[in-house]
Motif scaffolding. Structure first.
Motif, PDB file in Angstrom:
ATOM      1  N   GLY A 114       0.820  -1.215   0.000  1.00 47.50           N
ATOM      2  CA  GLY A 114       0.000   0.000   0.000  1.00 47.50           C
ATOM      3  C   GLY A 114       0.845   1.252   0.000  1.00 47.50           C
ATOM      4  O   GLY A 114       0.559   2.199  -0.722  1.00 47.50           O
ATOM      5  N   GLU A 115       1.914   1.257   0.841  1.00 46.17           N
ATOM      6  CA  GLU A 115       2.748   2.478   0.910  1.00 46.17           C
ATOM      7  C   GLU A 115       3.465   2.714  -0.413  1.00 46.17           C
ATOM      8  O   GLU A 115       3.526   3.830  -0.905  1.00 46.17           O
ATOM      9  N   MET A 116       4.048   1.629  -1.024  1.00 45.23           N
ATOM     10  CA  MET A 116       4.765   1.836  -2.285  1.00 45.23           C
ATOM     11  C   MET A 116       3.812   2.222  -3.411  1.00 45.23           C
ATOM     12  O   MET A 116       4.127   3.082  -4.231  1.00 45.23           O
ATOM     13  N   SER A 117       2.581   1.637  -3.443  1.00 45.96           N
ATOM     14  CA  SER A 117       1.612   2.007  -4.482  1.00 45.96           C
ATOM     15  C   SER A 117       1.220   3.464  -4.363  1.00 45.96           C
ATOM     16  O   SER A 117       1.138   4.193  -5.350  1.00 45.96           O
ATOM     17  N   ALA A 118       0.960   3.916  -3.112  1.00 44.64           N
ATOM     18  CA  ALA A 118       0.611   5.321  -2.913  1.00 44.64           C
ATOM     19  C   ALA A 118       1.744   6.232  -3.341  1.00 44.64           C
ATOM     20  O   ALA A 118       1.525   7.307  -3.904  1.00 44.64           O
ATOM     21  N   ALA A 119       3.015   5.809  -3.051  1.00 47.43           N
ATOM     22  CA  ALA A 119       4.143   6.644  -3.450  1.00 47.43           C
ATOM     23  C   ALA A 119       4.261   6.744  -4.962  1.00 47.43           C
ATOM     24  O   ALA A 119       4.548   7.806  -5.515  1.00 47.43           O
ATOM     25  N   VAL A 120       4.038   5.600  -5.683  1.00 49.28           N
ATOM     26  CA  VAL A 120       4.108   5.637  -7.149  1.00 49.28           C
ATOM     27  C   VAL A 120       3.056   6.567  -7.723  1.00 49.28           C
ATOM     28  O   VAL A 120       3.318   7.385  -8.597  1.00 49.28           O
ATOM     29  N   VAL A 121       1.794   6.473  -7.181  1.00 51.67           N
ATOM     30  CA  VAL A 121       0.732   7.381  -7.647  1.00 51.67           C
ATOM     31  C   VAL A 121       1.106   8.828  -7.368  1.00 51.67           C
ATOM     32  O   VAL A 121       0.937   9.712  -8.199  1.00 51.67           O
ATOM     33  N   HIS A 122       1.640   9.059  -6.147  1.00 57.21           N
ATOM     34  CA  HIS A 122       1.970  10.432  -5.734  1.00 57.21           C
ATOM     35  C   HIS A 122       3.011  11.049  -6.674  1.00 57.21           C
ATOM     36  O   HIS A 122       2.922  12.214  -7.041  1.00 57.21           O
ATOM     37  N   GLU A 123       4.049  10.255  -7.082  1.00 54.92           N
ATOM     38  CA  GLU A 123       5.163  10.820  -7.843  1.00 54.92           C
ATOM     39  C   GLU A 123       4.944  10.812  -9.359  1.00 54.92           C
ATOM     40  O   GLU A 123       5.562  11.596 -10.071  1.00 54.92           O
ATOM     41  N   LEU A 124       4.090   9.922  -9.887  1.00 60.23           N
ATOM     42  CA  LEU A 124       3.992   9.767 -11.338  1.00 60.23           C
ATOM     43  C   LEU A 124       2.697  10.290 -11.949  1.00 60.23           C
ATOM     44  O   LEU A 124       2.573  10.364 -13.168  1.00 60.23           O
ATOM     45  N   SER A 125       1.675  10.638 -11.134  1.00 62.33           N
ATOM     46  CA  SER A 125       0.381  11.042 -11.702  1.00 62.33           C
ATOM     47  C   SER A 125       0.494  12.291 -12.560  1.00 62.33           C
ATOM     48  O   SER A 125      -0.075  12.358 -13.651  1.00 62.33           O
ATOM     49  N   GLN A 126       1.234  13.316 -12.076  1.00 57.11           N
ATOM     50  CA  GLN A 126       1.306  14.569 -12.847  1.00 57.11           C
ATOM     51  C   GLN A 126       2.102  14.390 -14.149  1.00 57.11           C
ATOM     52  O   GLN A 126       1.661  14.837 -15.210  1.00 57.11           O
ATOM     53  N   PRO A 127       3.330  13.719 -14.149  1.00 57.81           N
ATOM     54  CA  PRO A 127       4.004  13.484 -15.437  1.00 57.81           C
ATOM     55  C   PRO A 127       3.173  12.669 -16.408  1.00 57.81           C
ATOM     56  O   PRO A 127       3.208  12.904 -17.603  1.00 57.81           O
ATOM     57  N   LEU A 128       2.392  11.695 -15.900  1.00 58.47           N
ATOM     58  CA  LEU A 128       1.551  10.892 -16.805  1.00 58.47           C
ATOM     59  C   LEU A 128       0.481  11.753 -17.470  1.00 58.47           C
ATOM     60  O   LEU A 128       0.213  11.630 -18.664  1.00 58.47           O
ATOM     61  N   ALA A 129      -0.146  12.632 -16.680  1.00 58.86           N
ATOM     62  CA  ALA A 129      -1.165  13.516 -17.255  1.00 58.86           C
ATOM     63  C   ALA A 129      -0.558  14.427 -18.319  1.00 58.86           C
ATOM     64  O   ALA A 129      -1.117  14.636 -19.394  1.00 58.86           O
ATOM     65  N   ALA A 130       0.641  14.977 -18.028  1.00 64.94           N
ATOM     66  CA  ALA A 130       1.301  15.838 -19.012  1.00 64.94           C
ATOM     67  C   ALA A 130       1.679  15.045 -20.256  1.00 64.94           C
ATOM     68  O   ALA A 130       1.554  15.523 -21.395  1.00 64.94           O
ATOM     69  N   LEU A 131       2.123  13.815 -20.075  1.00 64.85           N
ATOM     70  CA  LEU A 131       2.512  12.978 -21.208  1.00 64.85           C
ATOM     71  C   LEU A 131       1.337  12.719 -22.134  1.00 64.85           C
ATOM     72  O   LEU A 131       1.464  12.772 -23.362  1.00 64.85           O
ATOM     73  N   ARG A 132       0.124  12.450 -21.562  1.00 65.04           N
ATOM     74  CA  ARG A 132      -1.052  12.217 -22.402  1.00 65.04           C
ATOM     75  C   ARG A 132      -1.379  13.437 -23.257  1.00 65.04           C
ATOM     76  O   ARG A 132      -1.701  13.328 -24.440  1.00 65.04           O
ATOM     77  N   MET A 133      -1.302  14.602 -22.642  1.00 62.96           N
ATOM     78  CA  MET A 133      -1.647  15.820 -23.377  1.00 62.96           C
ATOM     79  C   MET A 133      -0.636  16.112 -24.479  1.00 62.96           C
ATOM     80  O   MET A 133      -0.983  16.545 -25.583  1.00 62.96           O
ATOM     81  N   PHE A 134       0.662  15.871 -24.216  1.00 59.36           N
ATOM     82  CA  PHE A 134       1.673  16.075 -25.240  1.00 59.36           C
ATOM     83  C   PHE A 134       1.468  15.112 -26.419  1.00 59.36           C
ATOM     84  O   PHE A 134       1.644  15.469 -27.579  1.00 59.36           O
ATOM     85  N   VAL A 135       1.081  13.856 -26.111  1.00 63.55           N
ATOM     86  CA  VAL A 135       0.843  12.886 -27.192  1.00 63.55           C
ATOM     87  C   VAL A 135      -0.323  13.333 -28.061  1.00 63.55           C
ATOM     88  O   VAL A 135      -0.272  13.316 -29.288  1.00 63.55           O
ATOM     89  N   ALA A 136      -1.424  13.763 -27.392  1.00 62.19           N
ATOM     90  CA  ALA A 136      -2.591  14.222 -28.150  1.00 62.19           C
ATOM     91  C   ALA A 136      -2.232  15.444 -28.998  1.00 62.19           C
ATOM     92  O   ALA A 136      -2.633  15.558 -30.167  1.00 62.19           O
ATOM     93  N   GLY A 137      -1.488  16.364 -28.406  1.00 60.64           N
ATOM     94  CA  GLY A 137      -1.108  17.560 -29.171  1.00 60.64           C
ATOM     95  C   GLY A 137      -0.213  17.236 -30.340  1.00 60.64           C
ATOM     96  O   GLY A 137      -0.334  17.813 -31.428  1.00 60.64           O
TER      97      GLY A 137
END
Length: 606
Positions: free
Chosen positions: A359-382
């Motif tokens: 649980g702790e490692m999963s929460a840490a992965v979500v905490h650190e990677l959610s914003q770069p993933l969102a930016a990556l999706r938008m760059f791909v679409a653009g």
């Protein structure tokens, strides 16, 4: 004679009284243990829901700003180009539906425009998310689709994003995968809305039922908004005792714990069978009865021995050996039983520790990677759009950004492994001002969103140190993002980063004029899963990770009060000594004179 029997009966009576008190004590301890476990699981489930919400929260805002999606509003009628754009955006982002409505609530463009159940031309002005968005606010509403009859979370934003709204951009997120994950976990958990209607549950037959009977006014409001598409909404609970935290469903008694989900106004419920809160009762009574029986046996034996004083010594020795053998067998059996219970308890503790670590490692992965993933999706679409238009130069720039983001995400993943196994980071000679500017670039969108002001106060001279640059950037990103969240509700929110050298240390102070941190919470602010962001959905991992990273690098991270209000987080690192700095400058000058490049230069250029 009667007094004698009274004295003989006194020890068993005392044993029963002590057993009764122990039962009450251990029942309270078991209930506290179950409640602590429930609080941990509710925190994890809450962060999972908020993580899913935060992942798609900004999508309607971006759709509302994009003229390709809102072109139908200007035409006043459905537009095929807008439909195709929304269809492509829905496929890229993974959401269920994307659509745009005019000021009357009629859908003019939708991502499912080619399907039989297309939303184009349908009016959803009766939905609360439309009413909130057309008033200039962010709309949030969980409901069953009026057309598709499929449930989902609806997120809406007004368009244009500033000025008088002329339409609404809407995203529908499918929460079904989240519910399936709950069911696979094997725990009894469900979510209810502010009216007490269960809409997400690990038990499918509890869905669209209520904790208690709904008032007629509430039922009429739900029917008016068609939130649950005419479902019966009958009570699922036979009895609900809030004071004792007891909930009876289908004749089974549960220990009931709940937690609010913050932004969404939902409530999470975690149920544990009452039998698990009484695990210690049976062993205590069994031990008490065993002791009473042993005592009775001893009394009877002693009485028998007193009556057989006239018997021969051989019979006395034989009776003594028989009694000793009986007691030895009983002790062996008792020891085996205790060893078996201890082994089962150890296995349960190991399983709980593994779940907590996951649980702790999963929460840490979500905490650190959610914003770069969102930016990556938008760059791909653009990038796809720019390639369709033939704008290869801008597409190439987007690809460079995508490459940079994926390299950063790979590095972040490696850093999360190092968080569990410290001491493996690569140490380099760096200028901390460059790390500050890199972190400022990453968090700049967050400051633009909240409207807060970010000020950098950097010295003209380099702040050189031997440290891990990516870890420093992670710490700064966490601290700056926390500052933006803390000042988001202030009228003139401001976050300032001041860097200087103090003797042999480099000091980076991040201050804000937010509400600050209460004195009684300063000791816990760096604990994992502890957060003061009750309304913004903080996971409580950022500061814990930052503290550990700072300590791994030989530095420190502390917090103090700001003047006149707010908080100051101070990161201290060892500065590069003057002798090492001079040696580095001489080596760099010699390399440039000989026409060679240092090992660090390609990395800086990269």
């Amino acid at each position: 004679m009667s007094n004698r029997w009274l004295y003989l009966a006194l020890p068993p009576f005392l044993l029963v009284a002590v057993a009764f008190m122990l039962v009450q004590l251990f029942m309270e301890l078991d209930e506290d243990s179950v409640d602590r476990k429930a609080a941990e699981r509710l925190t994890l489930y809450r962060q999972t829901i908020l993580g899913e919400y935060q992942k798609y929260r900004y999508l309607p805002y971006m759709i509302a700003r994009d003229p390709r999606a809102t072109s139908a509003l200007g035409l006043g009628q459905p537009s095929e180009s807008a439909n195709r754009f929304l269809q492509e955006m829905a496929e890229n982002s993974g959401v269920d539906l994307l659509y745009v409505m005019n000021a009357e609530g009629t859908t003019l463009a939708s991502s499912n425009w080619q399907e039989d159940l297309s939303l184009v031309g349908r009016n959803y002005g009766f939905r609360p998310y439309f009413s909130a968005a057309i008033e200039g606010e962010e709309g949030r509403f969980f409901a069953i689709g009026a057309t598709s009859d499929e449930p989902g979370l609806f997120l809406a934003r007004p368009t244009p994003v500033s000025g008088k709204p002329v339409g609404v951009a809407v995203v529908k997120v499918d929460m079904g995968p989240l519910e399936e994950a709950w069911a696979e976990g094997g725990e009894t958990v469900f979510a209810s809305d502010d009216n007490g209607v269960i809409f997400l549950s690990s038990q499918p037959y509890w869905r669209y039922r209520t904790l208690t009977a709904l008032p007629q006014a509430v039922r009429q409001m739900i029917e008016a908004t068609r939130q649950y598409a005419g479902r019966e909404l009958s009570p699922v609970s036979d009895s609900l005792d809030q004071e004792r935290q007891q909930l009876v469903i289908d004749g089974k008694n549960y220990r009931h714990n709940s937690a609010d989900v913050g932004l969404l106004g939902w409530t999470l419920h975690f149920l544990v069978p009452v039998e698990e809160t009484r695990k210690s009762v049976l062993p205590i009574w069994a031990a008490t009865i065993s002791l009473c029986l042993v005592y009775a046996v001893i009394v009877l034996v002693l009485r028998g021995r007193r009556l057989r004083k006239a018997s021969a010594l051989l019979r006395q020795e034989s009776a003594g050996l028989k009694e000793l053998n009986t007691r030895l067998v009983e002790e062996i059996q008792e020891r085996r039983r205790v060893e078996k219970e201890l082994l089962e308890a150890q296995r349960g503790l190991a399983r709980s520790s593994r779940l907590a670590a996951v649980g702790e490692m999963s929460a840490a992965v979500v905490h650190e990677l959610s914003q770069p993933l969102a930016a990556l999706r938008m760059f791909v679409a653009g990038t796809r759009k720019f390639l369709e238009k033939g704008d290869t130069e801008t597409a190439s720039e987007n690809l460079d950004e995508i490459d940079s983001l994926q390299m950063r995400m790979a590095s972040l993943t490696q850093e999360l492994k190092r968080f569990a196994r410290p001491g493996e980071s690569r140490i380099e000679k760096i200028d901390l001002t460059e790390s500050v500017r890199t972190a400022e670039k990453i968090v700049r969108p967050r400051f633009e969103e909240t409207g807060c002001l970010l000020k950098l106060d950097l010295p003209p001279d380099p702040l050189e140190a031997e440290t891990a640059p990516l870890r420093i950037e992670q710490i700064l990103v966490n601290l700056l993002r926390n500052g933006a969240d803390a000042t988001a509700g202030e009228e003139a929110g401001e976050v300032k980063l001041h860097a200087e050298r103090q003797g042999t240390e480099l000091v980076l102070a991040i201050s804000d004029n937010g509400p600050g941190i209460p004195e009684d919470l300063k000791e816990r602010i760096f604990d994992p899963f502890f957060s003061t962001k009750t309304s913004s959905g903080g996971m409580g991992l950022g500061l814990a990770i930052s503290m550990r990273l700072a300590e791994d690098l030989g530095g420190s991270l502390s917090v103090r009060a700001n003047t006149p209000k707010g908080a100051v987080f101070e990161l201290r690192l060892l500065a590069l000594s003057g002798e090492k700095a001079s040696e580095r400058a001489s080596n760099s000058a010699g390399d440039r004179a000989s026409g060679t490049r240092t090992e660090r230069e390609p990395e800086a250029a990269e």
